[in-house]
Each structure stands twice: as structure tokens, then as C-alpha cells.
Scaffold this motif. Structure first.
Motif, PDB file in Angstrom:
ATOM      1  N   ILE A  55       0.727  -1.143  -0.134  1.00 17.94           N
ATOM      2  CA  ILE A  55      -0.010   0.063   0.036  1.00 17.94           C
ATOM      3  C   ILE A  55       0.873   1.233  -0.014  1.00 17.94           C
ATOM      4  CG2 ILE A  55      -1.956   1.307   1.191  1.00 17.94           C
ATOM      5  CD1 ILE A  55      -2.635  -1.316   2.313  1.00 17.94           C
ATOM      6  N   THR A  56       1.085   1.938  -1.006  1.00 21.18           N
ATOM      7  CA  THR A  56       1.726   3.115  -1.097  1.00 21.18           C
ATOM      8  C   THR A  56       1.247   4.083  -0.189  1.00 21.18           C
ATOM      9  OG1 THR A  56       0.528   3.627  -3.180  1.00 21.18           O
ATOM     10  CG2 THR A  56       2.520   2.389  -3.388  1.00 21.18           C
ATOM     11  N   GLY A  57       2.010   5.100   0.239  1.00 21.14           N
ATOM     12  CA  GLY A  57       1.459   6.439   0.934  1.00 21.14           C
ATOM     13  C   GLY A  57       1.182   6.025   2.408  1.00 21.14           C
ATOM     14  N   MET A  58       1.398   4.786   2.863  1.00 22.65           N
ATOM     15  CA  MET A  58       1.097   4.321   4.102  1.00 22.65           C
ATOM     16  C   MET A  58       2.353   4.432   5.142  1.00 22.65           C
ATOM     17  SD  MET A  58      -1.520   3.055   5.490  1.00 22.65           S
ATOM     18  CE  MET A  58      -2.403   2.067   4.718  1.00 22.65           C
TER      19      MET A  58
ATOM     20  N   PRO B 194      12.414  -5.662 -17.310  1.00 19.94           N
ATOM     21  CA  PRO B 194      11.422  -6.242 -17.818  1.00 19.94           C
ATOM     22  C   PRO B 194      10.699  -7.366 -16.986  1.00 19.94           C
ATOM     23  CG  PRO B 194      13.145  -6.058 -19.498  1.00 19.94           C
ATOM     24  CD  PRO B 194      13.603  -5.509 -18.006  1.00 19.94           C
ATOM     25  N   ARG B 195      11.503  -7.931 -15.922  1.00 21.13           N
ATOM     26  CA  ARG B 195      11.001  -8.984 -15.361  1.00 21.13           C
ATOM     27  C   ARG B 195       9.887  -8.045 -14.568  1.00 21.13           C
ATOM     28  NH1 ARG B 195      15.607 -10.671 -12.800  1.00 21.13           N
ATOM     29  NH2 ARG B 195      15.901 -12.097 -14.628  1.00 21.13           N
ATOM     30  N   GLN B 196      10.416  -6.985 -13.588  1.00 17.72           N
ATOM     31  CA  GLN B 196       9.512  -6.335 -12.894  1.00 17.72           C
ATOM     32  C   GLN B 196       8.187  -5.885 -13.573  1.00 17.72           C
ATOM     33  OE1 GLN B 196      12.085  -3.143 -11.906  1.00 17.72           O
ATOM     34  NE2 GLN B 196      12.892  -4.164  -9.952  1.00 17.72           N
ATOM     35  N   LEU B 197       8.215  -5.321 -14.850  1.00 18.15           N
ATOM     36  CA  LEU B 197       7.247  -5.091 -15.754  1.00 18.15           C
ATOM     37  C   LEU B 197       6.158  -6.188 -15.909  1.00 18.15           C
ATOM     38  CD1 LEU B 197       8.615  -2.933 -18.482  1.00 18.15           C
ATOM     39  CD2 LEU B 197       7.035  -2.332 -16.832  1.00 18.15           C
ATOM     40  N   ALA B 198       6.756  -7.619 -16.195  1.00 21.33           N
ATOM     41  CA  ALA B 198       5.907  -8.705 -16.219  1.00 21.33           C
ATOM     42  C   ALA B 198       5.338  -9.112 -14.900  1.00 21.33           C
ATOM     43  CB  ALA B 198       6.828 -10.004 -16.776  1.00 21.33           C
ATOM     44  N   MET B 199       5.716  -8.864 -13.747  1.00 20.59           N
ATOM     45  CA  MET B 199       5.341  -9.176 -12.501  1.00 20.59           C
ATOM     46  C   MET B 199       4.325  -8.329 -12.277  1.00 20.59           C
ATOM     47  SD  MET B 199       8.268 -10.692 -10.161  1.00 20.59           S
ATOM     48  CE  MET B 199       9.389  -9.195 -10.286  1.00 20.59           C
ATOM     49  N   TYR B 200       4.272  -6.855 -12.468  1.00 25.07           N
ATOM     50  CA  TYR B 200       3.304  -5.728 -12.533  1.00 25.07           C
ATOM     51  C   TYR B 200       1.965  -6.317 -13.437  1.00 25.07           C
ATOM     52  CZ  TYR B 200       0.987  -1.336 -13.126  1.00 25.07           C
ATOM     53  OH  TYR B 200       0.131  -0.528 -13.264  1.00 25.07           O
ATOM     54  N   LEU B 201       2.501  -6.513 -14.576  1.00 24.35           N
ATOM     55  CA  LEU B 201       1.295  -6.995 -15.380  1.00 24.35           C
ATOM     56  C   LEU B 201       0.362  -8.289 -14.887  1.00 24.35           C
ATOM     57  CD1 LEU B 201       3.062  -6.159 -18.842  1.00 24.35           C
ATOM     58  CD2 LEU B 201       1.308  -4.839 -17.640  1.00 24.35           C
ATOM     59  N   ALA B 202       1.168  -9.208 -14.454  1.00 26.93           N
ATOM     60  CA  ALA B 202       0.598 -10.430 -13.916  1.00 26.93           C
ATOM     61  C   ALA B 202      -0.252 -10.248 -12.823  1.00 26.93           C
ATOM     62  CB  ALA B 202       1.818 -11.449 -13.481  1.00 26.93           C
TER      63      ALA B 202
ATOM     64  N   SER C   6       7.412  -5.720  -4.090  1.00 24.82           N
ATOM     65  CA  SER C   6       8.266  -4.417  -4.186  1.00 24.82           C
ATOM     66  C   SER C   6       8.320  -3.966  -5.657  1.00 24.82           C
ATOM     67  CB  SER C   6      10.006  -4.687  -3.613  1.00 24.82           C
ATOM     68  OG  SER C   6       9.655  -5.027  -2.409  1.00 24.82           O
ATOM     69  N   ALA C   7       8.436  -5.142  -6.662  1.00 25.98           N
ATOM     70  CA  ALA C   7       8.509  -4.702  -7.914  1.00 25.98           C
ATOM     71  C   ALA C   7       7.330  -4.184  -8.318  1.00 25.98           C
ATOM     72  CB  ALA C   7       8.794  -6.004  -8.870  1.00 25.98           C
ATOM     73  N   CYS C   8       6.012  -4.383  -8.003  1.00 29.39           N
ATOM     74  CA  CYS C   8       4.656  -3.938  -8.367  1.00 29.39           C
ATOM     75  C   CYS C   8       4.655  -2.516  -7.792  1.00 29.39           C
ATOM     76  CB  CYS C   8       3.446  -4.777  -7.803  1.00 29.39           C
ATOM     77  SG  CYS C   8       3.401  -6.401  -8.690  1.00 29.39           S
ATOM     78  N   ARG C   9       5.203  -2.277  -6.670  1.00 29.54           N
ATOM     79  CA  ARG C   9       5.224  -0.886  -6.058  1.00 29.54           C
ATOM     80  C   ARG C   9       6.096   0.346  -7.107  1.00 29.54           C
ATOM     81  NH1 ARG C   9       5.927  -0.867   0.146  1.00 29.54           N
ATOM     82  NH2 ARG C   9       5.375   1.305  -0.043  1.00 29.54           N
ATOM     83  N   ARG C  10       7.218  -0.538  -7.252  1.00 26.06           N
ATOM     84  CA  ARG C  10       8.206   0.484  -8.027  1.00 26.06           C
ATOM     85  C   ARG C  10       7.655   0.751  -9.452  1.00 26.06           C
ATOM     86  NH1 ARG C  10      13.020   2.092  -7.766  1.00 26.06           N
ATOM     87  NH2 ARG C  10      14.390   2.371  -9.408  1.00 26.06           N
TER      88      ARG C  10
ATOM     89  N   GLU D 185       4.621   0.832 -10.404  1.00 24.78           N
ATOM     90  CA  GLU D 185       3.546   1.894 -10.263  1.00 24.78           C
ATOM     91  C   GLU D 185       3.965   3.214  -9.950  1.00 24.78           C
ATOM     92  OE1 GLU D 185      -0.084   2.886 -10.306  1.00 24.78           O
ATOM     93  OE2 GLU D 185       0.122   0.699 -10.213  1.00 24.78           O
ATOM     94  N   LYS D 186       5.178   3.303  -9.355  1.00 27.27           N
ATOM     95  CA  LYS D 186       5.701   4.894  -9.099  1.00 27.27           C
ATOM     96  C   LYS D 186       6.248   5.248 -10.369  1.00 27.27           C
ATOM     97  CE  LYS D 186       6.482   4.578  -4.169  1.00 27.27           C
ATOM     98  NZ  LYS D 186       7.518   4.576  -3.076  1.00 27.27           N
ATOM     99  N   LEU D 187       7.138   4.293 -11.028  1.00 23.89           N
ATOM    100  CA  LEU D 187       7.818   4.781 -12.214  1.00 23.89           C
ATOM    101  C   LEU D 187       6.987   5.030 -13.335  1.00 23.89           C
ATOM    102  CD1 LEU D 187      10.745   2.165 -12.414  1.00 23.89           C
ATOM    103  CD2 LEU D 187      10.875   4.750 -11.879  1.00 23.89           C
ATOM    104  N   ARG D 188       5.708   4.449 -13.433  1.00 15.48           N
ATOM    105  CA  ARG D 188       4.862   4.578 -14.594  1.00 15.48           C
ATOM    106  C   ARG D 188       4.352   6.036 -14.584  1.00 15.48           C
ATOM    107  NH1 ARG D 188      -0.047   0.501 -16.297  1.00 15.48           N
ATOM    108  NH2 ARG D 188      -0.298   1.468 -18.514  1.00 15.48           N
ATOM    109  N   ARG D 189       4.644   6.783 -13.533  1.00 14.75           N
ATOM    110  CA  ARG D 189       4.164   8.229 -13.394  1.00 14.75           C
ATOM    111  C   ARG D 189       5.191   9.301 -13.672  1.00 14.75           C
ATOM    112  NH1 ARG D 189       0.991   6.062  -8.722  1.00 14.75           N
ATOM    113  NH2 ARG D 189       2.702   6.621  -7.596  1.00 14.75           N
ATOM    114  N   SER D 190       6.353   8.661 -13.894  1.00 14.14           N
ATOM    115  CA  SER D 190       7.652   9.646 -13.949  1.00 14.14           C
ATOM    116  C   SER D 190       8.380   9.121 -15.088  1.00 14.14           C
ATOM    117  CB  SER D 190       8.494   9.605 -12.577  1.00 14.14           C
ATOM    118  OG  SER D 190       9.111   8.313 -12.376  1.00 14.14           O
ATOM    119  N   ASP D 191       8.641   8.107 -15.449  1.00 13.03           N
ATOM    120  CA  ASP D 191       9.411   7.457 -16.682  1.00 13.03           C
ATOM    121  C   ASP D 191       8.592   7.347 -17.782  1.00 13.03           C
ATOM    122  OD1 ASP D 191      10.965   5.781 -18.360  1.00 13.03           O
ATOM    123  OD2 ASP D 191      12.102   5.081 -16.446  1.00 13.03           O
ATOM    124  N   ARG D 192       8.755   8.187 -18.726  1.00 11.30           N
ATOM    125  CA  ARG D 192       8.038   8.065 -19.976  1.00 11.30           C
ATOM    126  C   ARG D 192       8.359   7.002 -20.920  1.00 11.30           C
ATOM    127  NH1 ARG D 192       5.042  10.858 -23.414  1.00 11.30           N
ATOM    128  NH2 ARG D 192       5.315  10.934 -25.831  1.00 11.30           N
TER     129      ARG D 192
END
Length: 432
Positions: A243-246, A372-380, A405-409, A411-418
């Protein structure tokens, strides 16, 4: 027709909310209206305010799901009807240690349908009822509609039946009550709500994310109840450390006890649900039952919603439904598309980044492969139905905390890394 529609709605609401709340606010509602309008007349202004604030939107949503069209819901004040007497539940006297029942024989309420996918969670709940504080806090998480609220309502109802003092709130209700206390400088009255509790249940505690002052207040309440031996049960759509922001101090407390994931209903659970419903309604044709049971629904709520609409069609139109109506309902709710599998996500990510399957699920920790592995886990986790441990094992990780941790990372990068955002958008376009 509206009486029949309300009967379906009220039967679902009775499963969703505490028996005391249903008795107080919905049992004496008088129903009228024709066609596309449902008029609910409340016995007094207090009930009127409670229904409008807490149940009107849910009633409108259920009316739309059951009827398949928009129904105008209007809540009004009608003739005075005497409310049943309410017995306030006293807190357990200090020092009293009632002899608990054998948890293996403890029966949950009739609305609960237990399946093998959540057997551990329900057994833990029995232990929490029989031995308060053994697992404290008890934290359950899962996707929307899998049964987290019913889990909390079940333990709250069991405590009330044993004469315990109980408070069940949604996360946004806690936040709103605290904000009102701040505005009115009524802190003492706010804290008084939590004094002497035997059980505190907070549903959807993730609503507190990003609200530091509210989290600080909740942490103080948590500490006081925990020290007094009260049982605390919480639910969220993610585990505490996802939970981000906790605040770190609050996350630490939420992970003190037992953390359990509530999984989507298995085939066994879906069959048991149909059997339970069939005991109170006209049985569905065998072919329809098998089609429903075989479909991998993402949540209990979605499954029960389809069941409700199919039975409503049978009752309202006076004819049995067939496979065609089942398919129409699945398409209407988006349930005709099964959750994406891990292998399919792996293939899409490998194709996009020009990696082999062995590289993506191997031990290479270079950024070229790790990202890419982090992206795959996030999408999964976002588009699939697998749990964190299953995702971690599939992608070659030893601990499911790495998946969180990968999903949280990401989620954050999606807003800042074009570039990362563009990569995700491109992959998600190809998701089926």
C-alpha cells in the motif's frame, strides 16, 4: 415487478451488511413505484438519512445488475413505523476469561460458503473468534468482490452474538468521521467510539493511504486497542507493504499478526454457491449450472451477480434460461474474458524486449533483464488472477515480497518514466 426486484436486492444486502444494521435501516422500508422507478419509503428521518448515506448507491447498483437496465431509486420518508428495540452490546468485563468453544466445531453464519482456495483464511477466522488476540491483527487482502467484506462481517456478527462490543467501519468512514471531529474540535467524542471495544474491523483500510494525520490517529487507536487485548481485523486490496503512501510505523503494526489472501472462487466454491442458491429458488437447468461452474469468475460478487440476474429472468419472465442467456450475461459483465495467464504475459514481455523466456525467469539481475521482469510481474498482478507467491515462483524469485516491491516500483515509475510508461501501454494493447 418492483416488489420482486426489491426482494432480490434485499436478500443480497442482507448478506453484505451486519444483521443489526439490516434490521435497523432496511427491514421496515416500504417499496412502491412502477416500471423503471423504485421508491423506498423509510419509517423516520433517522432511517432516511442512514439509507441515503450508506445504502442508496449500492441499491441502485444492484437494481441495475439484476434488471439489466437503469432503475431510478428514490428514498423518501414515509409513515412512522415502530423500530424494533435495540440492545447495546456491553464490553467484556475486565478480567473475564470466558471459556471459548472448540474452534474446529465453530459454525460460521449460513451465508458463508467455504472453498478449498480459502480454507486457511476461514480456519484462521474461527481461531480469532474462539481465541481473541491469538492472531492480532488479522489482515486479509484480495481483489474487489472476492469476499473480504463478508469475512469481516462474519467475525463481527459472531462477536456480537457472544455479547462482545464491536465496531465495523469502512476505511473512508473512519477517515470522514475523523475529519468531522477535526472540524468540530470533537476529538474526545471521536476517541470515545473506540473505548472498551472487544473487536475493531476496518474494511478497505487502503483508503487511508496518503492521509498522514488520519494514519497517525488510527495508529494511536490501534496501539490502545492492541494493548488492551482487543481483536483487530483489517482488509485491503493489497498486502500492507504494497500500500503506497502508508506510514512505515503503521505498516509495521499491520504486519505484526497474520496476513491472508482471499482468492477468487474455485470451481468447488462456485458449485457450492449454486447449490446454496438452488435451495431457495427454482433450480437452473443442468447445462446452465455446468457452464457457470466451469467459468473462472474473478470474484464471488461477479458470480453471484450473474446468478441473481439469471434467476430474476426465470422468475420475472416465467421461463427457464439457457446457455444463450448465460453467455449474454458473461459478455455484459466482461466475465467472458478469462484472466490472463502467466505464460501469456511472459511471452508478450519477451517479445517486446527481445528476451528469451530463460532470461526473463532466470537469475540475471542486470537492468536490461530486471526491469522487464518487474514489468511482467506488475502486469501479472494487474491483469491476472495469480497470487504474489505464485507469480514470484514463476519468475524465479525466492520470496513473494520481491514481487510486491516490483509492483510498487513500477506503479511509481509509470508516473515519472515516460519510456517505461510507453512500454507498458504498448504491451497492454496486446493483452487479450
Amino acid at each position: 415487478m418492483n416488489i420482486s426486484l426489491w426482494n432480490h436486492i434485499s436478500s443480497l444486502l442482507e448478506q453484505e451488511i451486519l444483521p443489526l444494521n439490516f434490521s435497523l435501516f432496511l427491514s421496515d422500508v416500504v417499496v412502491s413505484g412502477d416500471g423503471d422507478e423504485l421508491i423506498l419509503s423509510c419509517p423516520n428521518e433517522f432511517v432516511l438519512e442512514q439509507v441515503r448515506s450508506n445504502y442508496e448507491e449500492r441499491i441502485r447498483e444492484l437494481a441495475r445488475q439484476i434488471s439489466g437496465r437503469e432503475i431510478a431509486v428514490r428514498v423518501t420518508s414515509g409513515p412512522q413505523i415502530a423500530n424494533p428495540p435495540v440492545r447495546l452490546m456491553p464490553a467484556t468485563p475486565a478480567g473475564e476469561s470466558p471459556s471459548p468453544p472448540d474452534p474446529s466445531t465453530f459454525l460460521l453464519n449460513a451465508e458463508v460458503v467455504e472453498g478449498p482456495e480459502n480454507l486457511f483464511a476461514w480456519q484462521a477466522l474461527r481461531q480469532a473468534i474462539a481465541f481473541p488476540g491469538r492472531y492480532n491483527p488479522l489482515f486479509v487482502y484480495g481483489k474487489t468482490g472476492v469476499g473480504k467484506s463478508r469475512y469481516l462481517q462474519t467475525i463481527a456478527s459472531a462477536y456480537e452474538k457472544r455479547g462482545r462490543k464491536v465496531l465495523l467501519l469502512r476505511g473512508f468512514e473512519f477517515m470522514n468521521q475523523y475529519m468531522m471531529a477535526v472540524q468540530k474540535n470533537a476529538y474526545e467524542a471521536f476517541y470515545q467510539h473506540f473505548c472498551g471495544l472487544d473487536l475493531l474491523c476496518i474494511d478497505d483500510v487502503h483508503y487511508l493511504e496518503g492521509k498522514d494525520r488520519t494514519q497517525e490517529t488510527f495508529t494511536n487507536i490501534f496501539n490502545g486497542l492492541f494493548d488492551s487485548g482487543a481483536q483487530i481485523v483489517l482488509s485491503a486490496d493489497r498486502p500492507p507493504n504494497a500500500i503506497t503512501g502508508m506510514m512505515e510505523a503503521l505498516v509495521s503494526r499491520l504486519t505484526w499478526g497474520l496476513i491472508l489472501e482471499i482468492a477468487p472462487p474455485s470451481e468447488t466454491t462456485r458449485r457450492r454457491l449454486v447449490e446454496r442458491w438452488s435451495a431457495h429458488a427454482q433450480p437452473l437447468p443442468a447445462a446452465v449450472v455446468e457452464r457457470l461452474v466451469a467459468h473462472p469468475f474473478a470474484s464471488v460478487r461477479a458470480f453471484e451477480g450473474v446468478l441473481t440476474r439469471l434467476w430474476a429472468q426465470t422468475e420475472i419472465f416465467g421461463r427457464p434460461v439457457g446457455l444463450r442467456e448465460v453467455q449474454e450475461e458473461l459478455e455484459r459483465t466482461g466475465e467472458d474474458a478469462a484472466p490472463l495467464g502467466l505464460s501469456e504475459i511472459e511471452r508478450l514481455v519477451c517479445d517486446h524486449f527481445n528476451l528469451s523466456s530463460r532470461e526473463l525467469t532466470g537469475k540475471d539481475r542486470s537492468l536490461r533483464v530486471a526491469r522487464p521482469r518487474q514489468l511482467a510481474m506488475y502486469l501479472a498482478k494487474k491483469h491476472g488472477s495469480s497470487s504474489y507467491p505464485v507469480i514470484g515462483e514463476f519468475f524465479g524469485l525466492k520470496s513473494h515480497s520481491s514481487v510486491i516491491s516490483a509492483c510498487r516500483r513500477i506503479e511509481k515509475l509509470r508516473r515519472s518514466d515516460r519510456q517505461l510508461s510507453l512500454d507498458l501501454d504498448e504491451i497492454e494493447k496486446n493483452l487479450k
